[in-house]
Design a protein around this motif. Structure first.
Motif, PDB file in Angstrom:
ATOM      1  N   SER A 118       2.111  -7.376  -8.322  1.00 55.48           N
ATOM      2  CA  SER A 118       1.748  -6.783  -7.044  1.00 55.48           C
ATOM      3  C   SER A 118       1.712  -7.841  -5.950  1.00 55.48           C
ATOM      4  N   MET A 119       2.070  -7.398  -4.752  1.00 49.55           N
ATOM      5  CA  MET A 119       1.937  -8.264  -3.573  1.00 49.55           C
ATOM      6  C   MET A 119       0.550  -8.040  -2.992  1.00 49.55           C
ATOM      7  N   GLY A 121       0.197  -7.629   0.338  1.00 46.68           N
ATOM      8  CA  GLY A 121       0.434  -6.770   1.491  1.00 46.68           C
ATOM      9  C   GLY A 121       1.596  -5.823   1.268  1.00 46.68           C
ATOM     10  N   ALA A 122       2.121  -5.303   2.377  1.00 42.44           N
ATOM     11  CA  ALA A 122       3.171  -4.288   2.318  1.00 42.44           C
ATOM     12  C   ALA A 122       4.527  -4.863   2.721  1.00 42.44           C
ATOM     13  N   VAL A 141       2.912  -7.755   4.641  1.00 41.90           N
ATOM     14  CA  VAL A 141       2.080  -7.563   5.840  1.00 41.90           C
ATOM     15  C   VAL A 141       0.810  -6.827   5.432  1.00 41.90           C
ATOM     16  N   ARG A 142      -0.335  -7.363   5.806  1.00 39.23           N
ATOM     17  CA  ARG A 142      -1.605  -6.729   5.412  1.00 39.23           C
ATOM     18  C   ARG A 142      -2.229  -5.965   6.570  1.00 39.23           C
ATOM     19  N   ALA A 143      -2.461  -4.672   6.334  1.00 36.82           N
ATOM     20  CA  ALA A 143      -3.217  -3.907   7.319  1.00 36.82           C
ATOM     21  C   ALA A 143      -4.681  -4.299   7.148  1.00 36.82           C
ATOM     22  N   SER A 191      -1.042   2.614  -6.300  1.00 36.14           N
ATOM     23  CA  SER A 191      -2.055   1.584  -6.525  1.00 36.14           C
ATOM     24  C   SER A 191      -1.638   0.576  -7.594  1.00 36.14           C
ATOM     25  N   ASP A 192      -2.239  -0.613  -7.533  1.00 39.20           N
ATOM     26  CA  ASP A 192      -2.001  -1.578  -8.610  1.00 39.20           C
ATOM     27  C   ASP A 192      -3.110  -1.532  -9.663  1.00 39.20           C
ATOM     28  N   ARG A 224       3.084  -1.153  -1.393  1.00 41.03           N
ATOM     29  CA  ARG A 224       3.195  -0.308  -0.203  1.00 41.03           C
ATOM     30  C   ARG A 224       4.472  -0.648   0.555  1.00 41.03           C
TER      31      ARG A 224
END
Ligand code: AMP
Length: 256
Positions: A118-119, A121-122, A141-143, A191-192, A224
């Protein structure tokens, strides 16, 4: 006064030293709710199903009222699917309905399917070409910096709709912030958390479409994808998603 509380945890050292991401959480709360929020996050970092964290970072920052932008909560509905395969088909159909080109929807889905871990962010993808355009590498990119205006009211709102648990609570707030970004067409997520197989497609046009099964049980990989219109200003988008404080409110009981 409101405060932002952020937690991120990793195994094998800090993220920036190559540690494997375990979990993250973020709240924006009034001062009197801070202590409880910090304890809940610590517990979450140490008990996560992805593994036991040996690095936990907690950050608390004051937020000034003039920094806050308000956005509406997305509407909520569920796609009737029973298997991951059906879930992926439904996700592609929802993405297309929201304005993502078929080729781009499939490419985005494949990007998540092909992740080796998993990362944090997106991935941001052009909704027509299906090309990845964020240039943020493995981090994505993280919200960030979002919450709901009235947490207790929001919890009641969710419970009244039979929706309990942190996952959907946090995802709906995140998706509402993301959908409010300029140029955003749709978001795809699963989800991870190995035992949480639910995912969603969210869009400004059709709201949050929950998809009950998006992966096999036991898989610790999730992700994401944010699909944006061609020509979207990436710097502006990343700045909104990562830096702009956004409080989410519903049109019903929650306005305060
Ligand atoms: P989660 O729903 O928390 O299990 O997260 C699923 C995946 O979404 C993660 O593996 C990340 O790739 C991504 N993700 C999690 N949190 C965020 C965030 N705040 N902003 C962007 N992407 C995220």
């Amino acid at each position: 006064m409101l405060y932002s509380v952020k937690m991120r945890s990793a195994q094998g050292g800090a993220h920036e030293e190559g540690g494997r991401h375990i979990s993250g959480a973020e709240r924006i709360l009034p001062e009197e709710q801070l202590d409880y929020a910090v304890l809940t996050m610590l517990h979450r970092a140490r008990e996560h199903e992805r593994g036991r964290a040996d690095f936990i970072s907690l950050k608390v920052e004051e937020i000034k009222p003039q920094e806050i932008v308000y956005k509406p909560l997305l509407s909520f509905s569920t796609c009737p699917v029973k298997t991951a395969q059906e879930g992926h088909r439904a996700a592609v159909a929802e993405l297309e309905r929201a304005g993502v080109k078929p080729k781009a929807a499939l490419k985005g889905l494949e990007m998540l399917e092909n992740l080796h871990d998993s990362m944090r962010g997106a991935i941001v993808v052009d909704c027509e070409s299906g090309m990845r355009i964020d240039g943020m590498g493995e981090r994505g990119v993280r919200a960030s910096k979002m919450d709901c205006v009235n947490s207790r009211g929001y919890d009641e709102y969710m419970q009244a709709r039979g929706l309990t648990g942190d996952h959907v609570r946090e995802a709906l707030v995140l998706a509402s912030k993301v959908a409010g970004a300029e140029g955003m067409v749709a978001e795809l997520c699963w989800s991870d958390d190995p035992y949480y197989v639910t995912g969603y497609v969210a869009s400004p046009l059709y709201g949050y479409r929950r998809i009950p099964v998006m992966k096999e049980r036991g898989s610790g990989i999730g992700g994401r994808v944010f699909f944006v219109r061609p020509g979207t200003d990436m710097q502006k988008l990343i700045n909104y998603l990562e830096e702009q404080v956004v409080m989410i409110q519903t049109g019903e009981v929650l306005t305060c």
